[in-house]
Design an enzyme around this catalytic site. Structure first.
Site, PDB file in Angstrom:
ATOM      1  N   CYS A 244       0.866  -1.177   0.000  1.00  0.00           N
ATOM      2  CA  CYS A 244       0.000   0.000   0.000  1.00  0.00           C
ATOM      3  C   CYS A 244       0.902   1.225   0.000  1.00  0.00           C
ATOM      4  O   CYS A 244       2.083   1.147   0.312  1.00  0.00           O
ATOM      5  CB  CYS A 244      -0.859   0.019   1.252  1.00  0.00           C
ATOM      6  SG  CYS A 244      -1.830  -1.475   1.454  1.00  0.00           S
TER       7      CYS A 244
ATOM      8  N   ARG B 279       1.814   1.211  -6.144  1.00  0.00           N
ATOM      9  CA  ARG B 279       2.018   0.352  -4.975  1.00  0.00           C
ATOM     10  C   ARG B 279       0.752  -0.436  -4.638  1.00  0.00           C
ATOM     11  O   ARG B 279       0.800  -1.421  -3.902  1.00  0.00           O
ATOM     12  CB  ARG B 279       2.401   1.193  -3.760  1.00  0.00           C
ATOM     13  CG  ARG B 279       3.723   1.877  -3.872  1.00  0.00           C
ATOM     14  CD  ARG B 279       4.025   2.602  -2.587  1.00  0.00           C
ATOM     15  NE  ARG B 279       4.363   1.670  -1.538  1.00  0.00           N
ATOM     16  CZ  ARG B 279       5.595   1.343  -1.192  1.00  0.00           C
ATOM     17  NH1 ARG B 279       6.604   1.891  -1.803  1.00  0.00           N
ATOM     18  NH2 ARG B 279       5.826   0.491  -0.229  1.00  0.00           N
TER      19      ARG B 279
ATOM     20  N   TRP C 122      -3.662  -1.988  -1.425  1.00  0.00           N
ATOM     21  CA  TRP C 122      -3.540  -3.303  -2.058  1.00  0.00           C
ATOM     22  C   TRP C 122      -4.035  -4.269  -0.997  1.00  0.00           C
ATOM     23  O   TRP C 122      -3.359  -4.501   0.005  1.00  0.00           O
ATOM     24  CB  TRP C 122      -2.092  -3.581  -2.433  1.00  0.00           C
ATOM     25  CG  TRP C 122      -1.915  -4.848  -3.206  1.00  0.00           C
ATOM     26  CD1 TRP C 122      -2.037  -5.022  -4.550  1.00  0.00           C
ATOM     27  CD2 TRP C 122      -1.571  -6.138  -2.676  1.00  0.00           C
ATOM     28  NE1 TRP C 122      -1.808  -6.330  -4.888  1.00  0.00           N
ATOM     29  CE2 TRP C 122      -1.515  -7.039  -3.764  1.00  0.00           C
ATOM     30  CE3 TRP C 122      -1.314  -6.632  -1.394  1.00  0.00           C
ATOM     31  CZ2 TRP C 122      -1.211  -8.387  -3.610  1.00  0.00           C
ATOM     32  CZ3 TRP C 122      -1.011  -7.976  -1.227  1.00  0.00           C
ATOM     33  CH2 TRP C 122      -0.961  -8.836  -2.343  1.00  0.00           C
TER      34      TRP C 122
ATOM     35  N   ASN D 132       0.550   0.622   6.203  1.00  0.00           N
ATOM     36  CA  ASN D 132       1.086  -0.243   5.154  1.00  0.00           C
ATOM     37  C   ASN D 132       1.805  -1.391   5.847  1.00  0.00           C
ATOM     38  O   ASN D 132       2.674  -1.152   6.686  1.00  0.00           O
ATOM     39  CB  ASN D 132       2.063   0.563   4.284  1.00  0.00           C
ATOM     40  CG  ASN D 132       2.806  -0.313   3.288  1.00  0.00           C
ATOM     41  OD1 ASN D 132       2.296  -1.345   2.866  1.00  0.00           O
ATOM     42  ND2 ASN D 132       4.010   0.101   2.915  1.00  0.00           N
ATOM     43  N   GLY D 133       1.420  -2.627   5.524  1.00  0.00           N
ATOM     44  CA  GLY D 133       2.048  -3.789   6.162  1.00  0.00           C
ATOM     45  C   GLY D 133       0.973  -4.770   6.594  1.00  0.00           C
ATOM     46  O   GLY D 133      -0.166  -4.706   6.127  1.00  0.00           O
TER      47      GLY D 133
ATOM     48  N   GLU E 103      11.311 -15.293 -17.843  1.00  0.00           N
ATOM     49  CA  GLU E 103      10.962 -13.874 -17.724  1.00  0.00           C
ATOM     50  C   GLU E 103       9.926 -13.474 -18.791  1.00  0.00           C
ATOM     51  O   GLU E 103       8.984 -12.738 -18.492  1.00  0.00           O
ATOM     52  CB  GLU E 103      12.241 -13.021 -17.821  1.00  0.00           C
ATOM     53  CG  GLU E 103      12.055 -11.525 -17.790  1.00  0.00           C
ATOM     54  CD  GLU E 103      11.351 -10.987 -16.544  1.00  0.00           C
ATOM     55  OE1 GLU E 103      11.150 -11.747 -15.579  1.00  0.00           O
ATOM     56  OE2 GLU E 103      10.981  -9.805 -16.550  1.00  0.00           O
TER      57      GLU E 103
ATOM     58  N   LYS F 112       6.278 -11.990 -17.864  1.00  0.00           N
ATOM     59  CA  LYS F 112       5.800 -10.682 -18.359  1.00  0.00           C
ATOM     60  C   LYS F 112       4.439 -10.855 -19.003  1.00  0.00           C
ATOM     61  O   LYS F 112       3.535 -10.071 -18.774  1.00  0.00           O
ATOM     62  CB  LYS F 112       6.750 -10.104 -19.407  1.00  0.00           C
ATOM     63  CG  LYS F 112       7.919  -9.248 -19.090  1.00  0.00           C
ATOM     64  CD  LYS F 112       7.871  -8.197 -18.059  1.00  0.00           C
ATOM     65  CE  LYS F 112       7.739  -8.676 -16.665  1.00  0.00           C
ATOM     66  NZ  LYS F 112       8.779  -8.499 -15.738  1.00  0.00           N
TER      67      LYS F 112
ATOM     68  N   GLU G 293       1.552 -11.730 -16.390  1.00  0.00           N
ATOM     69  CA  GLU G 293       1.151 -10.734 -15.400  1.00  0.00           C
ATOM     70  C   GLU G 293       0.414  -9.538 -15.987  1.00  0.00           C
ATOM     71  O   GLU G 293      -0.413  -8.949 -15.323  1.00  0.00           O
ATOM     72  CB  GLU G 293       2.331 -10.279 -14.523  1.00  0.00           C
ATOM     73  CG  GLU G 293       3.420  -9.541 -15.227  1.00  0.00           C
ATOM     74  CD  GLU G 293       4.583  -9.202 -14.293  1.00  0.00           C
ATOM     75  OE1 GLU G 293       4.387  -9.082 -13.087  1.00  0.00           O
ATOM     76  OE2 GLU G 293       5.706  -9.058 -14.811  1.00  0.00           O
TER      77      GLU G 293
ATOM     78  N   HIS H 261       9.415 -33.538 -21.479  1.00  0.00           N
ATOM     79  CA  HIS H 261       9.067 -34.304 -20.272  1.00  0.00           C
ATOM     80  C   HIS H 261       7.715 -33.898 -19.690  1.00  0.00           C
ATOM     81  O   HIS H 261       7.497 -34.014 -18.492  1.00  0.00           O
ATOM     82  CB  HIS H 261      10.181 -34.132 -19.228  1.00  0.00           C
ATOM     83  CG  HIS H 261      11.501 -34.595 -19.745  1.00  0.00           C
ATOM     84  ND1 HIS H 261      11.848 -35.916 -19.807  1.00  0.00           N
ATOM     85  CD2 HIS H 261      12.540 -33.899 -20.270  1.00  0.00           C
ATOM     86  CE1 HIS H 261      13.065 -36.031 -20.340  1.00  0.00           C
ATOM     87  NE2 HIS H 261      13.502 -34.810 -20.631  1.00  0.00           N
TER      88      HIS H 261
ATOM     89  N   LYS I  43       3.449  -3.088  -7.000  1.00  0.00           N
ATOM     90  CA  LYS I  43       4.854  -2.968  -7.356  1.00  0.00           C
ATOM     91  C   LYS I  43       5.797  -3.485  -6.277  1.00  0.00           C
ATOM     92  O   LYS I  43       6.740  -4.188  -6.547  1.00  0.00           O
ATOM     93  CB  LYS I  43       5.153  -1.492  -7.654  1.00  0.00           C
ATOM     94  CG  LYS I  43       6.557  -1.222  -8.128  1.00  0.00           C
ATOM     95  CD  LYS I  43       6.726  -1.701  -9.549  1.00  0.00           C
ATOM     96  CE  LYS I  43       8.142  -1.555 -10.045  1.00  0.00           C
ATOM     97  NZ  LYS I  43       8.377  -2.435 -11.189  1.00  0.00           N
TER      98      LYS I  43
HETATM   99  C1  F6R Z   1       7.465  -8.929 -12.180  1.00  0.00           C
HETATM  100  C2  F6R Z   1       7.778  -8.207 -10.980  1.00  0.00           C
HETATM  101  C3  F6R Z   1       7.891  -8.959  -9.697  1.00  0.00           C
HETATM  102  C4  F6R Z   1       9.107  -8.457  -8.922  1.00  0.00           C
HETATM  103  C5  F6R Z   1       9.188  -9.136  -7.546  1.00  0.00           C
HETATM  104  C6  F6R Z   1      10.433  -8.715  -6.790  1.00  0.00           C
HETATM  105  O1  F6R Z   1       7.394  -8.091 -13.281  1.00  0.00           O
HETATM  106  O2  F6R Z   1       7.922  -7.011 -10.997  1.00  0.00           O
HETATM  107  O3  F6R Z   1       7.968 -10.322  -9.926  1.00  0.00           O
HETATM  108  O4  F6R Z   1      10.257  -8.719  -9.666  1.00  0.00           O
HETATM  109  O5  F6R Z   1       8.057  -8.788  -6.802  1.00  0.00           O
HETATM  110  O6  F6R Z   1      10.477  -7.347  -6.604  1.00  0.00           O
HETATM  111  P1  F6R Z   1      11.821  -6.608  -6.224  1.00  0.00           P
HETATM  112  O7  F6R Z   1      12.761  -6.752  -7.353  1.00  0.00           O
HETATM  113  O8  F6R Z   1      11.399  -5.189  -6.000  1.00  0.00           O
HETATM  114  O9  F6R Z   1      12.338  -7.253  -4.976  1.00  0.00           O
END
Ligand code: F6R
Length: 599
Positions: free
Chosen positions: A2, A27, A70, A96-97, A471, A475, A478, A494, A594
């Site tokens: 949040c 966030r 969030w 937040n938490g 990756e 991408k 998500e 497999h 984020k």
């Molecule tokens: C995917 C993404 C998340 C972050 C993960 C770790 O696009 O953004 O999978 O990579 O939450 O976040 P950080 O790097 O901030 O520790």
């Protein structure tokens, strides 16, 4: 996850708080709210939905707090949005938490007549503060947080006091100091509009903030001094600069962000990277363990391939959420590297704590300057990718890989090994190569047009490009909500091959200069034999690959160590265009946030 913000000063607080909330919306963006205090009365407003669509009138007052949510406890509803009141509506808080012992606290408070209005864990904080409030908000917050278990960044106001009281444990709180007032927030991006003079609150600390003063208190409630630090952010860095989405802007700025990661670190064919790791330690280093989450974990796997090949040192990679709980076997000759864009990810931070508890040397590879992981890692490398606002990580990933290459080169240099001059030359040319890949964006959109209405996809790569496949798939899923899996190409036989038919797009990363080119060609034949639709990321000039691929996206030739960077760019663009064609907002994918500051 949040975002929290508070302002107290000589200006109207509403526009400042709303602007801050807009900056922090990445966030968490399911609901938001604001509480403004004027003439000994607190007015509260809460909404479900996006701040960008807010059309409500401002509330007059020069002190207030705000929150963008969030959801963790309780559905996305107005009643669960913050701020939360105490019983009497004299005190308002944002949090937040996660408060882990909230059910017990709630039961206890209910026994004493407190009535709760939401399903959140956070509301107990307001009621606890009320219990202890005897005309001194600082003392009441101090006593209340003494009972909390879990993580928190809290801001509290009381209708008769002209101050905002903040407390921090495991969730970031930063204070921006300015002559026209002070802002407290979970994120520098919400503050930089007003000031670049920042005080970082540490775990266990509290702050009492008035319009012209900031008083920090430590765990024993005694006054302490935290330094005021100057941040180098520019407000322009967190604007879209004419791009439709932050994600697209961040993909497009990779030539520059990668340049910034390398800036001043390659000089006269040698590496100038101050990691803090001594020669003595490196000479005896037995093993490297890299731990991270999500995209940063994918960068960690690339790091394994790089460091093992370049430095001949064994590397293990672990999810931070597993590492922290499995009592890892690590010792004083190991180096634990934690990778995090935000520097606030709860599991990665806990993994760092675990390594430190065991007396193991740690090194953080972090983007956000001044973040908790950056501050708590013994040694560190900032990736300098600049603020990443789009929820899906893009430019941070490529800068993390460059940082890992620089680290491997600097370890070799420190140990007296010959510096790979050819690799240094290739590193310098990478921004230019990325620019040429970015120019193919329109062609990638054509591939996206074929792809976007398929429900599933497979991403396959080998060796150092296996994490690129992971990756690419992450991408896609998500931001476009298409189910996608990444696999080492040979593993496909497999199990996943059972899914392949004419409706399954399969994305291959198949660079001609790679060690495993021939092998991956065989894997492509296996997919073709089952009528799968092949989309290939291939090396420029490879005409052969067209015969077996339905769509080819070409990338320039370069050293194998750098291929994960070059290959990732088209996959980021592919995911972006697919989400855009589906009419989705890639900056705010559903259910995501984020900065994952909860476990
Ligand atoms: C995917 C993404 C998340 C972050 C993960 C770790 O696009 O953004 O999978 O990579 O939450 O976040 P950080 O790097 O901030 O520790």
């Amino acid at each position: 996850m949040c975002g929290i913000i508070g302002y107290i000063g000589i200006e109207e607080c509403y526009p400042i708080i709303m602007d801050g909330l807009r900056k922090m919306e990445y966030r968490g963006y399911d609901s938001y709210g604001i509480a403004v205090c004027e003439n000994h009365k607190i007015e509260l407003r809460k909404h479900v939905g996006k701040i960008s669509e807010d059309g409500s009138k401002s509330i007059p007052g020069k002190m207030g707090i705000g929150h963008t949510r969030w959801a963790t406890h309780g559905n996305v509803t107005e009643k669960n949005a913050h701020p939360h009141f105490d019983n009497k509506k004299d005190i308002a808080i944002v949090h937040n938490g996660i408060i882990e012992n909230f059910s017990w606290l709630k039961k206890m408070l209910e026994k004493h007549g407190h009535k709760f209005r939401s399903d959140t864990d956070s509301e107990v904080i307001a009621h606890l503060i009320e219990t202890y409030y005897k005309g001194d908000l600082e003392k009441a917050v101090y006593k209340a947080v003494g009972l909390l278990e879990g993580t928190y960044g809290i801001l509290a106001i009381q209708m008769s006091e002209e101050k905002i009281v903040a407390a921090r444990n495991g969730s970031p709180v930063v204070i921006g100091v300015s002559e026209s007032g002070n802002i407290i927030a979970s994120d520098v991006s919400a503050i930089v509009q007003k000031t670049k003079d920042i005080i970082y609150l540490k775990d266990g600390q509290m702050a009492s903030v008035t319009k012209d003063n900031v008083r920090i208190m430590g765990r024993t409630f005694r006054k302490i001094e935290n330094e005021i630090e100057k941040i180098e952010w520019d407000i322009k860095e967190i604007e879209k600069k004419g791009f439709k989405h932050f994600m697209l802007k961040e993909i497009m700025e990779q030539p520059e962000s990668l340049q910034n990661t390398m800036l001043g670190r390659i000089k006269n064919d040698s590496i100038k990277l101050s990691t803090g790791l001594s020669k003595d330690f490196l000479q005896n280093m037995r093993r490297v363990v890299i731990t991270a989450c999500g995209t940063s974990w994918h960068a960690a796997i690339v790091g394994k391939y790089l460091i093992e090949k370049m430095c001949n040192i064994p590397v293990e990679v672990d999810y931070a959420s597993e590492f922290r709980y499995r009592d890892p076997l690590i010792g004083k000759d190991d180096l634990v590297i934690v990778i995090s864009q935000s520097g606030e990810t709860a599991d990665t931070l806990a993994a760092l704590h675990e390594a430190k508890k065991k007396g193991v040397k740690t090194l953080g590879i972090v983007n956000v300057v001044g973040s908790t992981i950056a501050r708590e890692s013994e040694n560190g490398i900032y990736i300098h990718a600049g603020p990443e606002i789009g929820v899906a990580s893009t430019k941070a990933f490529t800068s993390q890989i460059i940082s890992l290459i620089l680290l491997a080169l600097s370890i070799n240099q420190e140990l007296g090994k010959n510096v790979d001059e050819e690799l240094l030359k290739s590193l310098k040319s990478i921004p230019e190569k990325i620019s040429s890949v970015l120019e193919t964006s329109a062609g990638i959109r054509n591939v996206a047009e074929y792809f976007y209405n398929h429900p599933n996809a497979l991403y396959l790569g080998r060796g150092i490009n296996f994490p690129v496949a992971l990756e690419g798939a992450l991408k896609l899923k998500e931001i476009s909500y298409i189910h996608a899996e990444g696999y080492p190409a040979a593993e496909m036989k497999h199990g996943p091959i059972a899914l392949v038919d004419e409706k399954m797009p399969v994305v291959f990363i198949a660079n001609k200069n790679g060690e495993s080119y021939k092998k991956i060609m065989s894997n492509m034949q296996e997919i073709k034999a089952r009528n799968g639709v092949i989309i290939t990321i291939a090396t420029e000039g490879d005409e052969e690959i067209k015969k077996i691929s339905d769509h080819v996206i070409y990338v320039p030739k370069c050293r194998e160590e750098l291929m994960p960077i070059i290959n990732t760019i088209p996959l980021q663009l592919l995911a972006y265009h697919i989400a855009d064609l589906k009419g989705l907002d890639p900056d705010k994918p559903k259910n995501l946030a984020k900065s994952v500051t909860v476990e």
